[in-house]
Write an enzyme that holds these catalytic residues in place. Structure first.
Site, PDB file in Angstrom:
ATOM      1  N   CYS A 244     -15.853   4.534 -26.654  1.00 58.44           N
ATOM      2  CA  CYS A 244     -17.210   5.062 -26.746  1.00 58.44           C
ATOM      3  C   CYS A 244     -17.795   5.224 -25.360  1.00 58.44           C
ATOM      4  O   CYS A 244     -18.711   4.499 -24.952  1.00 58.44           O
ATOM      5  CB  CYS A 244     -18.079   4.114 -27.562  1.00 58.44           C
ATOM      6  SG  CYS A 244     -17.428   3.899 -29.199  1.00 58.44           S
TER       7      CYS A 244
ATOM      8  N   GLY B 269       0.786  -1.228   0.000  1.00 59.81           N
ATOM      9  CA  GLY B 269       0.000   0.000   0.000  1.00 59.81           C
ATOM     10  C   GLY B 269       0.817   1.277   0.000  1.00 59.81           C
ATOM     11  O   GLY B 269       0.257   2.360   0.113  1.00 59.81           O
TER      12      GLY B 269
HETATM   13  C1  LIG Z   1      -3.006  -5.160  -3.483  1.00 56.56           C
HETATM   14  C2  LIG Z   1      -2.310  -5.796  -2.387  1.00 56.56           C
HETATM   15  C3  LIG Z   1      -0.976  -5.501  -2.131  1.00 56.56           C
HETATM   16  C4  LIG Z   1      -0.181  -4.479  -2.915  1.00 56.56           C
HETATM   17  O1  LIG Z   1      -0.697  -3.207  -2.769  1.00 56.56           O
HETATM   18  P1  LIG Z   1       0.129  -1.940  -3.367  1.00 56.56           P
HETATM   19  O2  LIG Z   1      -0.773  -0.800  -3.105  1.00 56.56           O
HETATM   20  O3  LIG Z   1       0.332  -2.196  -4.812  1.00 56.56           O
HETATM   21  O4  LIG Z   1       1.412  -1.887  -2.624  1.00 56.56           O
HETATM   22  C5  LIG Z   1      -0.346  -6.179  -1.111  1.00 56.56           C
HETATM   23  N1  LIG Z   1      -1.003  -7.105  -0.372  1.00 56.56           N
HETATM   24  C6  LIG Z   1      -2.308  -7.410  -0.592  1.00 56.56           C
HETATM   25  C7  LIG Z   1      -2.956  -8.436   0.236  1.00 56.56           C
HETATM   26  C8  LIG Z   1      -2.992  -6.769  -1.596  1.00 56.56           C
HETATM   27  O5  LIG Z   1      -4.281  -7.067  -1.789  1.00 56.56           O
END
Ligand SMILES: *Cc1c(COP(=O)(O)O)cnc(C)c1O
Length: 494
Positions: free
Chosen positions: A421, A288
């Site tokens: 579109c 994240g």
């Molecule tokens: C999507 C996700 C990530 C990666 O998230 P980023 O925002 O790309 O770093 C890591 N762990 C889980 C469980 C996820 O669903």
């Protein structure tokens, strides 16, 4: 109109968008290392001009800096290893494959010392093709099929991240029937949701992922789903419970949400270890970490986040009197996002005149005279929501520059749109581009490495673009673009 008037910000622009002092300049946080304007004013990657890339590979095209990707992967690994060295001997970094995955990328990830996070049989197939050792793979997903669980066991995955009580039982049964033990992490929802500069904390979670840590008043013993899962996992012979997992959001800039989630999970882990006389040797704090999509995004360096998280884990473990579990993280976007830009060719241009926004709404710059309209230019490119669904899905903001040449023309508020579109088919909602943008110019949109190719579609029967990796002055396709034949391939005919 004078140049001076044109240089003023448009009342139609959102508050955050400033008129750039130099339309030709690159804002470094948004671009891969090695992307520069050359002496001819053209954007070049490791010295290769974009016009050469277009000639060779066509547009739209995802242009990826391989060295940049590798450097960001290594930077995460090094920063977290450093920060956690004295706490748990380092950190396992799982690259979140869902952000962008192909065989080449899986290989780079392994070569840089990272592991790989997958969430489907298809992603496991890519990992297998890249020859990634199962021990370095994890499998996520809230609805894994029996086939996916079996495939995970066939590949001897380092961890299966179990999402629900229901799934825990299924994994246990399948593993037992094979006479094997599945290595399992439990995905918990700690009630912390983070995005950009804020996080919110809630007791109860209303989402499809994970096991709730909130006590269940309808359960006789008052156990949370998370605790029920720990208890069950401990009793199933087919399960080896490695530890706990959480993932609290995306595009996060501040470490405080991660810190709160880490505290909650460590507290829970300590209680579970004591109550059930078990050891939970691992804790995954998810991904994240945010990136810069526009000049106002200010992500922190990996080292800063790592240090902040390490401080929390260190002090919380001391407070609880437990030895720290081995920490792992799952960055996706922060590794691949800024490594890539999308190259488009400009086609149709048109300017519309728009009423000034009402006072008090976004973009309203003080008192606007009544009955005055302002220009917004629509710049159409040869792709759109089929290669970047994020503006449509999440209202995501991007930025763009003219890549095939520099320009001394005045800035004009523009909206970059695709060729689909759909009136919501926007690539960059608001950006100042030089007034002389013309059909045939190449446009580059940075920060498209994550969740763009991965979410691409064939809407309107557009062929999905290829991905080219540039390293050491050489460009090679790592995913070829689709052809018309690909588009018709699965159509079984009349
Ligand atoms: C999507 C996700 C990530 C990666 O998230 P980023 O925002 O790309 O770093 C890591 N762990 C889980 C469980 C996820 O669903």
């Amino acid at each position: 109109m004078t140049a001076h008037a044109l240089n003023q910000s448009s009342p139609l622009a959102p508050d955050w968008l400033a008129v750039p002092s130099d339309l030709n300049a690159l804002h470094p946080p948004m671009w891969a290392a090695g992307v520069e304007r050359n002496d001819d004013g053209e954007l070049a990657v490791d010295g290769i001009p974009v016009s050469t890339l277009k000639e060779q590979f066509g547009t739209p095209l995802f242009v990826m800096g391989e060295s940049d990707f590798r450097a960001r992967a290594r930077a995460f690994k090094d920063a977290f290893d450093d920060a956690f060295a004295d706490i748990c001997g380092g950190v396992d970094v799982y690259y979140a494959g869902k952000s962008f995955l192909c065989t080449a990328v899986a290989t780079w990830v392994a070569e840089e010392g990272l592991r790989l996070d997958t969430c489907s049989g298809g992603e496991l197939a890519v990992a297998a093709r890249a020859g990634i050792d199962g021990a370095n793979l994890s499998l996520h997903g809230n609805n894994k099929s029996d086939a996916e669980i079996n495939r995970g066991l066939d590949m001897k995955l380092g961890r299966i991240v179990v999402d629900s009580l229901d799934e825990l039982e299924r994994v246990a049964k399948i593993a037992s029937s094979r006479g094997e033990t599945a290595k399992v992490m439990l995905r918990l929802t700690p009630g912390v949701h983070a995005h950009t500069h804020e996080f919110i904390a809630t007791a109860h979670e209303d989402q499809k992922f994970g096991l709730s840590m909130a006590e269940d008043s309808t359960d006789q013993a008052g156990l949370s789903a998370a605790e029920e899962a720990v208890a069950a996992a401990t009793s199933y012979p087919g399960i080896e419970l490695l530890g706990l997992h959480c993932h609290i959001g995306s595009q996060i800039f501040e470490p405080d949400g991660f810190a709160l989630a880490a505290e909650k999970l460590l507290g829970f882990l300590a209680v579970m270890q004591q109550k059930y006389s078990i050891q939970l040797p691992e804790l995954d704090l998810g991904g994240g970490y945010g990136i810069a999509y526009t000049p106002v995004d200010t992500p922190r360096p990996a080292a800063e986040i790592a240090q902040a998280m390490a401080a929390v884990v260190r002090s919380k473990c001391a407070e609880l009197g437990i030895s720290a579990p081995r920490i792992s993280i799952e960055p996706g976007r922060a590794i691949v996002g800024s490594s890539t830009f999308t190259l488009y060719e400009v086609g149709t241009l048109k300017t519309v005149r728009v009423d000034a926004p009402a006072a008090g709404t976004a973009g309203a710059a003080g008192d606007q005279p009544k009955n005055v309209t302002y220009p917004r230019r629509y710049v159409s490119v040869d792709g759109g929501m089929s290669d970047n669904a994020r503006p449509v899905l999440y209202d995501a903001d991007y930025s763009a520059i003219v890549a095939s040449r520099s320009s001394a023309a005045a800035p004009q508020l523009s909206r970059v749109v695709g060729k689909h579109c759909e009136s919501g088919d926007i690539v960059v909602r608001d950006v100042y581009l030089p007034e002389d943008v013309a059909a045939g110019d190449l446009l580059a949109v940075p920060g498209t490495g994550a969740y763009c190719w991965a979410l691409s579609s064939n809407y309107n029967y557009l062929a999905r673009p290829g991905v080219v990796a540039v390293r050491g002055g050489a460009a090679r396709l790592i995913v070829r673009g689709e052809t018309e034949e690909d588009l018709l391939n699965r159509d079984m005919g009349a």
